[in-house]
Design an enzyme around this catalytic site. Structure first.
Site, PDB file in Angstrom:
ATOM      1  N   ARG A  71      -2.525  -1.566  -3.544  1.00 39.57           N
ATOM      2  CA  ARG A  71      -3.509  -0.492  -3.500  1.00 39.57           C
ATOM      3  C   ARG A  71      -3.197   0.476  -4.640  1.00 39.57           C
ATOM      4  O   ARG A  71      -2.095   1.013  -4.737  1.00 39.57           O
ATOM      5  CB  ARG A  71      -3.447   0.254  -2.176  1.00 39.57           C
ATOM      6  N   GLU A 103      -7.380  -1.951   5.450  1.00 34.33           N
ATOM      7  CA  GLU A 103      -7.290  -1.962   3.992  1.00 34.33           C
ATOM      8  C   GLU A 103      -6.437  -3.119   3.491  1.00 34.33           C
ATOM      9  O   GLU A 103      -6.717  -3.712   2.440  1.00 34.33           O
ATOM     10  CB  GLU A 103      -6.699  -0.641   3.500  1.00 34.33           C
ATOM     11  N   HIS A 126     -10.731   6.340  -0.719  1.00 35.24           N
ATOM     12  CA  HIS A 126     -10.741   5.551   0.524  1.00 35.24           C
ATOM     13  C   HIS A 126     -11.675   4.348   0.407  1.00 35.24           C
ATOM     14  O   HIS A 126     -12.180   3.834   1.403  1.00 35.24           O
ATOM     15  CB  HIS A 126     -11.160   6.409   1.726  1.00 35.24           C
ATOM     16  N   ILE A 153      -7.488   9.193  13.143  1.00 32.43           N
ATOM     17  CA  ILE A 153      -8.153  10.169  14.010  1.00 32.43           C
ATOM     18  C   ILE A 153      -9.491   9.631  14.491  1.00 32.43           C
ATOM     19  O   ILE A 153      -9.836   9.717  15.671  1.00 32.43           O
ATOM     20  CB  ILE A 153      -8.339  11.507  13.273  1.00 32.43           C
ATOM     21  N   GLY A 154     -10.258   9.071  13.581  1.00 32.37           N
ATOM     22  CA  GLY A 154     -11.579   8.560  13.940  1.00 32.37           C
ATOM     23  C   GLY A 154     -11.529   7.478  14.992  1.00 32.37           C
ATOM     24  O   GLY A 154     -12.398   7.404  15.863  1.00 32.37           O
ATOM     25  N   ARG A 190      -2.660  15.016  16.673  1.00 29.11           N
ATOM     26  CA  ARG A 190      -2.171  14.842  18.038  1.00 29.11           C
ATOM     27  C   ARG A 190      -1.414  16.074  18.515  1.00 29.11           C
ATOM     28  O   ARG A 190      -1.566  16.514  19.658  1.00 29.11           O
ATOM     29  CB  ARG A 190      -1.284  13.598  18.116  1.00 29.11           C
ATOM     30  N   ASN A 212       0.871  -1.174   0.000  1.00 29.74           N
ATOM     31  CA  ASN A 212       0.000   0.000   0.000  1.00 29.74           C
ATOM     32  C   ASN A 212       0.907   1.223   0.000  1.00 29.74           C
ATOM     33  O   ASN A 212       1.341   1.694   1.045  1.00 29.74           O
ATOM     34  CB  ASN A 212      -0.906  -0.031   1.237  1.00 29.74           C
ATOM     35  N   LYS A 243       2.995   0.918   3.314  1.00 33.38           N
ATOM     36  CA  LYS A 243       2.474  -0.096   4.209  1.00 33.38           C
ATOM     37  C   LYS A 243       2.610  -1.447   3.512  1.00 33.38           C
ATOM     38  O   LYS A 243       2.445  -1.540   2.291  1.00 33.38           O
ATOM     39  CB  LYS A 243       1.009   0.165   4.550  1.00 33.38           C
ATOM     40  N   GLY A 266      -8.278  10.732   8.978  1.00 36.63           N
ATOM     41  CA  GLY A 266      -6.849  10.574   9.190  1.00 36.63           C
ATOM     42  C   GLY A 266      -6.138  11.731   8.521  1.00 36.63           C
ATOM     43  O   GLY A 266      -6.734  12.797   8.303  1.00 36.63           O
ATOM     44  N   ARG A 318      -4.133  18.927   2.935  1.00 36.35           N
ATOM     45  CA  ARG A 318      -4.970  19.204   1.766  1.00 36.35           C
ATOM     46  C   ARG A 318      -6.154  20.089   2.145  1.00 36.35           C
ATOM     47  O   ARG A 318      -6.688  19.993   3.239  1.00 36.35           O
ATOM     48  CB  ARG A 318      -5.461  17.889   1.148  1.00 36.35           C
TER      49      ARG A 318
END
Length: 390
Positions: free
Chosen positions: A91, A377, A179, A327-328, A283, A8, A15, A208, A239
């Site tokens: 991906r 993912e 996503h 984040i979620g 964070r 990914n 990843k 994220g 972004r």
């Protein structure tokens, strides 16, 4: 024993994961090479999520995705020398109009995906670089593409088009949504754990460094906040999110900026970083006393709430909200800010459950169920690659 390797590739990260091939692939190890092109670091974890390795990469390996991939594969090979990689799943951010399902990466398919680079200039080249590197490393393995846009190909026309002359739609200027691999995983997880919710009207917030939201009806994408590119919708780490196109005309005509300068502004210097002047990392912003950090967080949560209302309208109602992404899944503060005062739409959260990052954070009084689910993912990619490998 046959294995599937998952890659990914992001703009500055890679990843990866090694899975045992099967009806439901089993992860042996997952890893991340972060900050490629700079002070890159490689981390590796076992199937239980326990840390196996944290390593600073030397400059020659940190320079690009090829070096990062070689470093990742070296660590995999050292720990799993008997692994038989029969398929590599990739991906691919953009599948355009035609790729609605995973496909084997032939030379013809790769050429078609190269033609989509202008649609995703900061992501597609890195995805395809990973493909080329994997083909060189595993010449006998099936190379399989899994598309971030594919999940959204079920959009009705009104959620797929812009009000431009029809010729542009026919050329591919339309709302693709992104996503999709994350949303695919969440849809499958809901089918398993809450089939009644899966059959209903669900808004998933993938929050994220990249952030978007998806309205699902019976597990299928009906509308997404991201559109033609991964710039649209919510503000993100760097972004801009939704932007009046008149701003672009102003930047061109009055500020004298050219296309590369505008691209750099919108992709790399805007969002949470641009608003706060401090950091793109939530964070860091949450820990800061800087009022600009607070304003950046406020704008981020305001846009999520605004899009939540719009997606509920597109779905003709709302049965559940799912938070996912870095984040979620981890920021109780953001989830609280999004859900506070949303009783009018049926949302009431349990503050204790929210603080504990519980799976269900809605209260007993809430008509709308609110959940926190970790996305995966890489597992979605491993499943598809294993299936196509036969």
């Amino acid at each position: 024993m046959a294995h599937v390797l998952v890659l990914n590739a992001g703009s500055s990260s890679l990843k990866f994961g090694l899975f045992v091939k099967g009806d439901e692939p089993q992860a042996l190890a997952t890893g991340l090479v972060d900050r490629i092109g700079g002070a890159a670091q490689l981390s590796l974890r076992n199937a239980a999520g326990e840390r196996m390795l944290d390593l600073d990469l030397p400059p020659d390996q940190a320079r690009d995705h090829h070096g990062a991939l070689h470093a990742a594969l070296a660590e995999i090979e050292a720990r799993f020398p008997d692994a038989q990689v029969v398929a590599v799943g990739h991906r691919i951010v953009h599948g355009g109009r035609d790729f609605a399902d995973p496909v084997e990466l032939t030379l013809d398919v790769i050429a078609q995906l190269q033609a989509l680079v202008p649609f995703a200039p900061l992501h597609q080249p890195h995805n395809l670089a990973g493909v080329q590197a994997a083909m060189a490393e595993f010449p006998h393995a099936r190379q399989v593409a899994c598309f971030d846009t594919a999940f959204h190909r079920s959009h009705p026309f009104v959620n797929d088009t812009f009000a431009l002359p029809r010729a542009y739609y026919d050329k591919g200027v339309r709302r693709y949504g992104f996503h999709g691999l994350s949303y695919d995983y969440i849809s499958g997880a809901l089918r398993q754990m809450a089939p009644t919710l899966h059959a209903g009207r669900v808004v998933v917030a993938h929050l994220g460094n990249g952030a978007s939201m998806c309205g699902m009806l019976a597990g299928r994408s009906l509308a997404s906040t991201m559109g033609f590119s991964a710039l649209d919708g919510l503000p993100m780490g760097t972004r801009s999110g939704q932007l009046d196109p008149g701003v672009l005309l102003y930047l061109l005509e009055q500020e004298g900026m050219d296309a590369p300068e505008i691209s750099d502004l919108l992709y790399k210097r805007s969002g949470l970083l641009g608003l706060s002047g401090l950091s793109h990392d939530m964070r860091t912003l949450e820990a800061s006393d800087d009022p600009h950090a607070r304003q950046a967080i406020d704008y981020f949560t305001f846009r999520i709430r605004r899009e939540l209302g719009g997606l509920a309208a597109a779905l003709d109602g709302l049965d559940a909200v799912v938070f996912t992404g870095g984040i979620g899944e981890n920021s109780a503060r953001i989830r609280h800010a999004v859900c506070a005062g949303m009783g009018w739409i049926g949302i009431e959260i349990d503050e204790d459950a929210n603080a504990q990052n519980a799976t269900v954070i809605s209260s007993d009084l809430s008509r709308v169920r609110v959940l926190v689910l970790a996305t995966n993912e890489e597992l979605v990619i491993a499943r598809a690659a294993g299936n196509l490998a036969g």
